[in-house]
Motif scaffolding. Structure first.
Motif, PDB file in Angstrom:
ATOM      1  N   HIS A  60      27.213   3.544  34.408  1.00 41.53           N
ATOM      2  CA  HIS A  60      26.292   3.824  35.515  1.00 41.53           C
ATOM      3  C   HIS A  60      26.070   2.548  36.317  1.00 41.53           C
ATOM      4  N   VAL A  61      26.945   2.313  37.275  1.00 44.45           N
ATOM      5  CA  VAL A  61      26.801   1.176  38.184  1.00 44.45           C
ATOM      6  C   VAL A  61      27.072   1.641  39.612  1.00 44.45           C
ATOM      7  N   HIS A  62      26.427   0.986  40.557  1.00 43.38           N
ATOM      8  CA  HIS A  62      26.633   1.271  41.980  1.00 43.38           C
ATOM      9  C   HIS A  62      27.237   0.025  42.634  1.00 43.38           C
ATOM     10  N   LEU A  63      28.387   0.193  43.255  1.00 42.73           N
ATOM     11  CA  LEU A  63      29.063  -0.919  43.928  1.00 42.73           C
ATOM     12  C   LEU A  63      29.481  -0.487  45.327  1.00 42.73           C
ATOM     13  N   ASP A  64      29.216  -1.351  46.299  1.00 45.93           N
ATOM     14  CA  ASP A  64      29.680  -1.133  47.679  1.00 45.93           C
ATOM     15  C   ASP A  64      29.325   0.266  48.178  1.00 45.93           C
ATOM     16  N   GLN A  65      28.107   0.705  47.847  1.00 47.86           N
ATOM     17  CA  GLN A  65      27.680   2.052  48.209  1.00 47.86           C
ATOM     18  C   GLN A  65      26.819   2.004  49.459  1.00 47.86           C
ATOM     19  N   GLY A  70      19.535   0.713  56.908  1.00 53.73           N
ATOM     20  CA  GLY A  70      20.047  -0.615  57.254  1.00 53.73           C
ATOM     21  C   GLY A  70      20.255  -1.566  56.104  1.00 53.73           C
ATOM     22  N   ALA A  71      19.932  -1.177  54.878  1.00 45.91           N
ATOM     23  CA  ALA A  71      20.143  -2.066  53.732  1.00 45.91           C
ATOM     24  C   ALA A  71      21.628  -2.147  53.404  1.00 45.91           C
ATOM     25  N   ILE A  72      22.049  -3.303  52.909  1.00 46.62           N
ATOM     26  CA  ILE A  72      23.438  -3.512  52.517  1.00 46.62           C
ATOM     27  C   ILE A  72      23.473  -3.898  51.052  1.00 46.62           C
ATOM     28  N   MET A  73      24.300  -3.202  50.283  1.00 45.70           N
ATOM     29  CA  MET A  73      24.404  -3.492  48.862  1.00 45.70           C
ATOM     30  C   MET A  73      24.999  -4.878  48.662  1.00 45.70           C
ATOM     31  N   ALA A  74      24.478  -5.602  47.688  1.00 48.63           N
ATOM     32  CA  ALA A  74      24.867  -7.003  47.505  1.00 48.63           C
ATOM     33  C   ALA A  74      26.175  -7.172  46.749  1.00 48.63           C
ATOM     34  N   ASP A  75      26.634  -6.153  46.060  1.00 50.51           N
ATOM     35  CA  ASP A  75      27.874  -6.256  45.290  1.00 50.51           C
ATOM     36  C   ASP A  75      28.904  -5.260  45.761  1.00 50.51           C
ATOM     37  N   GLY A  76      30.089  -5.784  46.110  1.00 49.35           N
ATOM     38  CA  GLY A  76      31.277  -4.958  46.174  1.00 49.35           C
ATOM     39  C   GLY A  76      31.946  -4.983  44.816  1.00 49.35           C
ATOM     40  N   PHE A  77      33.199  -4.548  44.766  1.00 50.44           N
ATOM     41  CA  PHE A  77      33.887  -4.490  43.480  1.00 50.44           C
ATOM     42  C   PHE A  77      34.211  -5.874  42.943  1.00 50.44           C
ATOM     43  N   GLU A  78      34.456  -6.833  43.812  1.00 48.62           N
ATOM     44  CA  GLU A  78      34.808  -8.160  43.321  1.00 48.62           C
ATOM     45  C   GLU A  78      33.638  -8.798  42.568  1.00 48.62           C
ATOM     46  N   THR A  79      32.500  -8.938  43.228  1.00 47.26           N
ATOM     47  CA  THR A  79      31.379  -9.615  42.564  1.00 47.26           C
ATOM     48  C   THR A  79      30.756  -8.750  41.481  1.00 47.26           C
TER      49      THR A  79
END
Length: 478
Positions: A60-65, A70-79
């Motif tokens: 259960h993780v959320h990435l690049d969602q 206007g909020a931007i998620m702080a983690d894409g798949f790399e970080t």
């Protein structure tokens, strides 16, 4: 020359069912032997004094969602996956979100484009279904399940994702037809809207009131409603991120009646409280802890431990949903400062999931090391159809965490390796920390240092979940 690529010697192997001193041999990314006095390998690792456990699986993780307002998620798949392997994880399952009015198939393709070549660990996808049209349920969902996307998540709250009861029943029924496991976010939409508007009228808008707007009763009611829908349609469901006693007892009640209801809880529900959202004199620092459901209180911690110890919860996840604290798109943006309704909803936690559970669970005598492995790895693999993951035995992927169960660490932002600019557990001391993470036989992290490239991770098509197989009468993995 040895035909073994790697031999891990001198450690104590811990699985969900066994614990014994043994060596582990690896060839071509697979475990080929577990025993004593194994032949030498091309590479040797001395694990003396360490526990040799299956790599963590965080389902259960959320990435690049995409996020609203206007909020931007702080983690894409790399970080995000970099942080995962620092925390001892070798597999994560993030979510492919279907935007309303769009295709579920297109959403999955979009997330593949985001993840391809960017992941430090292996990964699969759950699907988030927000627009259950006849074509989505009748055509796209069965086709995607057949291709290895075997779980779907639905929401009972949030303006842009909530499904009404009729839609939930239709999704449950369609999932049952094709064998998908349904994950449910249980919070009552109308009750939350009512409470939010009432608090705003009283000028109670500080981050702390996020927790007040989402009391346990709205989670309990929604959990009972989801269970009733599952009973009516006869499908298994997983109720995710359970925060306290009231929803936990709904799951226990259902399981005691023989219903196919599973439960998940998360790091924040054994370590944070609603008082953390107060910050310093109700200032914006409390927004660091805004997530849903919100953390509750120490009495709720006790209830969660009861649920863990009695089998109400099968999995322990992070619900890693990272946002920035500072900046234009963070939890203290100008819009977020106007009220808790606009604070980006979620916290980072994939790197601390295993250390916090070990420290609070095994170290304090609440659970055994075997139960720890089940909660952080083996049960995730079984439930979500990752047949080659989650154990230390011949034939399994050589996904291994070498665990220093005696090491004391003070959690700091600098250790996290995630994209967010803070950790909610800053300054918390834990006992137990990953010394090394091994993915398919290759050391990807040693003593906090990431050693491999972001292209190391592979996409994992998944089998039907164990519960779905039982429902359809098919074979069930052990």
């Amino acid at each position: 020359m040895s035909n073994l690529d790697l031999v891990i010697r001198g450690g104590e192997v811990v699985t969900a069912s066994d614990r014994a001193h043994a060596d582990v041999a690896v060839r071509n990314g697979k475990i080929v032997a577990v025993g004593i006095d194994l032949p030498r390998g091309k590479e040797e690792i001395d694990a003396t004094g360490l526990l040799v456990m299956p790599g963590g699986i965080d389902s259960h993780v959320h990435l690049d969602q995409p996020s609203g307002d206007g909020a931007i998620m702080a983690d894409g798949f790399e970080t995000g996956t970099r942080s995962a392997i620092v925390g001892g994880n070798t597999t994560v399952i993030p979510f492919a979100l279907q935007a309303r009015g769009s295709s579920l198939r297109d959403a999955v393709a979009e997330y593949h484009a985001k993840a391809d070549g960017q992941s430090y660990c292996d990964y699969g996808f759950h699907m988030i279904l927000t627009d259950p049209t006849p074509s989505v349920l009748g055509q796209e969902l069965p086709a995607l399940v057949a291709k290895g996307y075997t779980s779907v998540k639905v929401f009972m709250t949030y303006d842009d994702m909530v499904l009404n009861d009729r839609e939930l029943l239709e999704v449950f029924d369609a999932a049952g037809e094709c064998g998908a496991l349904v994950m449910v976010h249980c919070e009552g939409y109308d009750a939350i809207r009512y409470m939010t508007e009432k608090l705003e009228k009283a000028d109670k808008i500080a981050p702390y009131y996020h927790a007040v707007s989402r009391p346990e009763s709205v989670e309990r009611e929604a959990a009972h409603r989801a269970i009733s829908h599952a009973e009516l349609t006869g499908v298994p469901i997983m109720i995710v991120h359970v925060s306290g006693r009231e929803a936990m007892e709904q799951i226990r009640w259902a399981r005691n009646r023989g219903l196919k209801i599973m439960g998940e809880t998360c790091t924040q529900y054994i370590s944070l409280t609603a008082d953390d959202l107060k910050g310093l004199n109700m200032d914006d620092s409390g927004s660091k802890y805004v997530c849903s459901p919100p953390p509750r209180d120490p009495e709720s911690w006790a209830a969660i431990w009861s649920g863990i110890q009695t089998g109400v919860f099968q999995t322990f996840s992070s619900d890693h949903c990272p946002f920035y604290f500072e900046g234009e798109y963070g939890k203290t943006s100008p819009k977020a400062r106007t009220g808790f309704r606009w604070v980006p909803n979620g916290i980072p936690g994939v790197a601390v999931r295993m250390p916090l559970l070990w420290s609070e669970g095994v170290e304090k005598g609440r659970i055994s090391a075997n139960e720890f492995v089940a909660l952080t790895s083996s049960n995730h693999a079984r439930i979500y159809g990752l047949g080659n993951k989650g154990s230390i035995a011949p034939g399994y992927d050589a996904d291994i965490t070498l665990w220093d169960h005696k090491r004391k660490v003070t959690i700091t932002q600098s250790l996290m390796e995630h994209g967010s600019d803070y950790t909610p557990w800053e300054g918390v001391e834990v006992t137990g920390w990953p010394a090394m993470t091994i993915l398919r036989g290759r050391v990807v992290m040693r003593d906090g240092e990431v050693l491999e490239t972001k292209a190391m991770g592979a996409f994992l098509p998944r089998e039907l979940s164990s519960e779905a197989r039982r429902m359809h009468g098919g074979p069930v993995a052990a």
